[in-house]
Design a protein around this motif. Structure first.
Motif, mmCIF file in Angstrom:
data_model
loop_
_atom_site.group_PDB
_atom_site.id
_atom_site.type_symbol
_atom_site.label_atom_id
_atom_site.label_comp_id
_atom_site.label_asym_id
_atom_site.label_seq_id
_atom_site.Cartn_x
_atom_site.Cartn_y
_atom_site.Cartn_z
ATOM 1 N N LEU A 57 35.476 103.386 28.934
ATOM 2 C CA LEU A 57 34.790 102.988 29.950
ATOM 3 C C LEU A 57 34.450 104.470 30.702
ATOM 4 O O LEU A 57 33.297 104.669 31.142
ATOM 5 C CB LEU A 57 35.706 102.421 31.002
ATOM 6 C CG LEU A 57 35.986 101.259 30.733
ATOM 7 C CD1 LEU A 57 37.262 100.565 31.603
ATOM 8 C CD2 LEU A 57 34.897 100.190 30.737
ATOM 9 N N PHE B 20 30.219 103.908 30.967
ATOM 10 C CA PHE B 20 29.866 103.360 32.156
ATOM 11 C C PHE B 20 30.113 104.395 33.373
ATOM 12 O O PHE B 20 30.070 104.210 34.418
ATOM 13 C CB PHE B 20 30.752 102.213 32.536
ATOM 14 C CG PHE B 20 30.549 101.038 31.549
ATOM 15 C CD1 PHE B 20 29.088 100.238 31.779
ATOM 16 C CD2 PHE B 20 30.971 100.762 30.494
ATOM 17 C CE1 PHE B 20 28.839 99.228 30.661
ATOM 18 C CE2 PHE B 20 31.021 99.662 29.450
ATOM 19 C CZ PHE B 20 29.815 98.904 29.964
ATOM 20 N N PHE C 118 32.712 105.699 34.324
ATOM 21 C CA PHE C 118 33.811 105.166 35.094
ATOM 22 C C PHE C 118 34.620 106.030 36.162
ATOM 23 O O PHE C 118 34.545 107.267 35.637
ATOM 24 C CB PHE C 118 34.655 104.588 34.017
ATOM 25 C CG PHE C 118 36.029 103.429 34.653
ATOM 26 C CD1 PHE C 118 35.503 102.391 35.028
ATOM 27 C CD2 PHE C 118 37.304 103.749 34.461
ATOM 28 C CE1 PHE C 118 36.483 101.265 35.219
ATOM 29 C CE2 PHE C 118 38.097 102.774 34.943
ATOM 30 C CZ PHE C 118 37.789 101.651 35.286
ATOM 31 N N ILE D 162 35.212 93.358 30.677
ATOM 32 C CA ILE D 162 34.966 94.489 31.179
ATOM 33 C C ILE D 162 33.350 95.056 30.948
ATOM 34 O O ILE D 162 32.673 95.105 31.955
ATOM 35 C CB ILE D 162 36.088 95.560 31.246
ATOM 36 C CG1 ILE D 162 37.367 95.126 31.911
ATOM 37 C CG2 ILE D 162 35.481 96.893 32.409
ATOM 38 C CD1 ILE D 162 38.608 96.058 31.474
ATOM 39 N N LEU E 266 30.232 94.898 34.048
ATOM 40 C CA LEU E 266 29.628 96.259 34.176
ATOM 41 C C LEU E 266 28.337 96.338 33.805
ATOM 42 O O LEU E 266 27.330 96.965 34.369
ATOM 43 C CB LEU E 266 30.467 97.269 33.680
ATOM 44 C CG LEU E 266 31.897 97.757 34.228
ATOM 45 C CD1 LEU E 266 32.561 98.923 33.380
ATOM 46 C CD2 LEU E 266 31.722 97.875 35.579
ATOM 47 N N PRO F 128 36.305 96.008 36.339
ATOM 48 C CA PRO F 128 34.788 95.970 36.881
ATOM 49 C C PRO F 128 34.388 95.771 38.020
ATOM 50 O O PRO F 128 33.535 96.465 38.361
ATOM 51 C CB PRO F 128 34.053 94.809 35.833
ATOM 52 C CG PRO F 128 35.282 93.986 35.447
ATOM 53 C CD PRO F 128 36.684 94.672 35.565
ATOM 54 N N GLN G 123 34.937 99.001 40.104
ATOM 55 C CA GLN G 123 33.774 99.966 39.851
ATOM 56 C C GLN G 123 32.547 99.675 40.377
ATOM 57 O O GLN G 123 31.997 100.314 40.839
ATOM 58 C CB GLN G 123 33.884 100.161 38.112
ATOM 59 C CG GLN G 123 32.846 101.061 37.774
ATOM 60 C CD GLN G 123 33.268 102.439 38.090
ATOM 61 O OE1 GLN G 123 34.122 102.858 37.797
ATOM 62 N NE2 GLN G 123 32.251 103.194 38.645
ATOM 63 N N GLN G 124 32.346 98.462 40.370
ATOM 64 C CA GLN G 124 31.004 98.145 40.824
ATOM 65 C C GLN G 124 30.839 98.290 42.550
ATOM 66 O O GLN G 124 29.903 98.445 42.968
ATOM 67 C CB GLN G 124 30.624 96.637 40.654
ATOM 68 C CG GLN G 124 30.057 96.596 39.200
ATOM 69 C CD GLN G 124 30.265 95.071 38.601
ATOM 70 O OE1 GLN G 124 30.944 94.277 38.730
ATOM 71 N NE2 GLN G 124 28.805 94.783 37.996
#
Ligand code: ADP
Ligand code: MG
Length: 247
Positions: free
Chosen positions: A30, A34, A36, A60, A64, A86, A89-90
């Motif tokens: 991640l 992303f 992360f 996940i 994302l 996710p 994280q968002q």
């Protein structure tokens, strides 16, 4: 890419839809794929979540990538973290927006409470800026009263976890605005879209009016009527099935 497909085969993952992102093989993936949050990764490791479960490997990256998801995996397979990781994280990515952005619906208070506890563990020591910690709430009876009496500002929370009836009650009393919600998650979706709840679930859906609303359903079983509803309310959904005979 070949490894990711091998991985999917190893847990008999059946993933269908348009432009399906590859699964992750580890939580560290991640970070590279992303950007992360490092604190979130630390929280996973400190809670002994070292390797993602199959439903987490698949869901996940989908979340994302802001995709709508219909996910089906057996009880005990880690569906809660599959949507919480996710989501957190968002919310971190969207730190400029004040107010409720993530909404998780659960058919029972007990399950809602379990989701809340997992969410609190994962959000430990995460700040959206120097002064503002990520704010998560379980919509309890007392919180619902405080929102109605305006003792608490409805914009305080980033994520709320609730049962359908309690949520509808505060929304109808104009004590909670769902129009900025960007992530709507239905846990135990088979129950939420069953006869007992489908009307309430519809009410919730129609109160979440943001154009970029992303929806996800998680369940141990997806009956065909739920699948039909999913297809009608979702945008280009990806369907993930783990560990079923048909996979
Ligand atoms: P489900 O919703 O699919 O029934 P849960 O989300 O309740 O499953 O998870 C079942 C158990 O597995 C919980 O105790 C949870 O903390 C644990 N768990 C979830 N993901 C992981 C992981 N990646 N590594 C280790 N344990 C995990
Ligand atoms: Mg569950």
């Amino acid at each position: 890419a070949k490894d990711a497909l091998e991985l999917r085969k190893s847990y008999k993952g059946n993933v269908t839809g348009q432009d399906i992102p590859l699964p992750i093989g580890s939580f560290e993936d991640l970070i590279t794929r992303f950007s992360f949050d490092k604190r979130l990764l630390t929280n996973l490791i400190e809670n002994h979540f070292t390797e993602p479960t199959p439903i987490q490997c698949e869901s996940i990256p989908l979340a994302l990538n802001s995709r709508d998801i219909v996910a089906c995996a057996p009880t005990g397979s880690g569906k809660t973290l599959a949507f919480l990781i996710p989501l957190l994280q968002q919310i971190i990515n969207d730190k400029e927006t004040l107010g409720l952005k993530g909404l998780i619906i659960s058919p029972t208070k007990e399950l809602a409470n379990q989701i809340f506890i997992e969410c609190i563990k994962l959000s430990n020591k995460i700040f959206l800026d120097k002064k503002r910690p990520l704010q998560i709430a379980l919509l309890s009876k007392s919180l619902s009263a405080k929102l109605k009496n305006k003792v608490i500002n409805e914009k305080k929370y980033d994520i709320i976890i609730s049962t359908p009836l309690r949520l509808i009650d505060v929304v109808k009393n104009e004590a909670l605005d769902l129009s900025k919600v960007k992530h709507l998650i239905f846990d135990e979706a088979d129950k939420l879209f069953d006869k007992t709840f489908v009307e309430q679930t519809d009410d919730i859906l129609s109160s979440c009016t943001d154009n970029s609303l992303r929806k996800a359903m998680f369940s141990a079983t997806i009956p065909s009527n739920v699948e039909e509803i999913a297809n009608s309310i979702m945008l280009d959904p990806i369907r993930v099935i783990i560990g079923h005979k048909e996979a």
